[in-house]
Scaffold this active site. Sequence first.
Site, PDB file in Angstrom:
ATOM      1  CE1 TYR A 150      -3.778   2.406   0.625  1.00  0.00           C
ATOM      2  CE2 TYR A 150      -2.393   3.284   2.381  1.00  0.00           C
ATOM      3  CZ  TYR A 150      -3.507   3.396   1.562  1.00  0.00           C
ATOM      4  OH  TYR A 150      -4.332   4.489   1.677  1.00  0.00           O
ATOM      5  CG  ASP A 173     -19.905   3.866   8.595  1.00  0.00           C
ATOM      6  OD1 ASP A 173     -19.720   4.653   9.549  1.00  0.00           O
ATOM      7  OD2 ASP A 173     -20.890   3.945   7.836  1.00  0.00           O
TER       8      ASP A 173
END
Length: 218
Positions: free
Chosen positions: A86, A124
């Site tokens: 990443y 979330d």
Amino acid sequence: VIDKAVELFGRIDFLVLNHASLANSFLIDNKKYQQPEFISRMFKINVQSFFELTFKALPHLEKSGGHIFVTSSIAGEFPGGFYALYSSTKHALNGFFYSLQQELLARKSNVGITIGALGAILTDDIKAVIDFVDSSSIPEFAKGDVGECAQGMMNSLVLRPRTFTYPVVATLIGRLTWYANPFAQEEFMKLVPLKQAAAFYKACQIRSEESGFQTGNL
């Protein structure tokens, strides 16, 4: 995507590049993340798609004097032991878009670029992962509010800064720590309990599967 936007609205004023695939794990022990197919897919989503959308949109943005917002990450400025793939994609984004930014300035182009140096934004999905492990392990100043982040991104389209940093304090501490003492990350890694780290990335995997994404994406 770009052609459809022009067809529907007749012009493009803003391009917001805000998509990514995550692959957080101890890379050496994760054979899946070492596979060329997996690495290629990560770079297609996190890097190549950003390039292609930008190339396609630039002629339209030059007509409108538009602006590009690139959602990058603090992982593109200083590395961490759990997200090598990443981090490498975000370093690639930063290298490309900061260079393109300079090229546009040299050409006196009316198109601007803002690179977003974002930390842990409590969406979330991220909140579910943090709560699964232990939310108290992350200091409040390091938790970014979704609404504040979105407002900052929108402001960037108008104010056109070269970099948007959020959350500010955590990111500045990370930059200072990394550039002043690169070995601080090594000391930090010694402090992270392996069981807690493993639990965190297991939570990422579970949340990904619950959300309908392939394992390794969030």
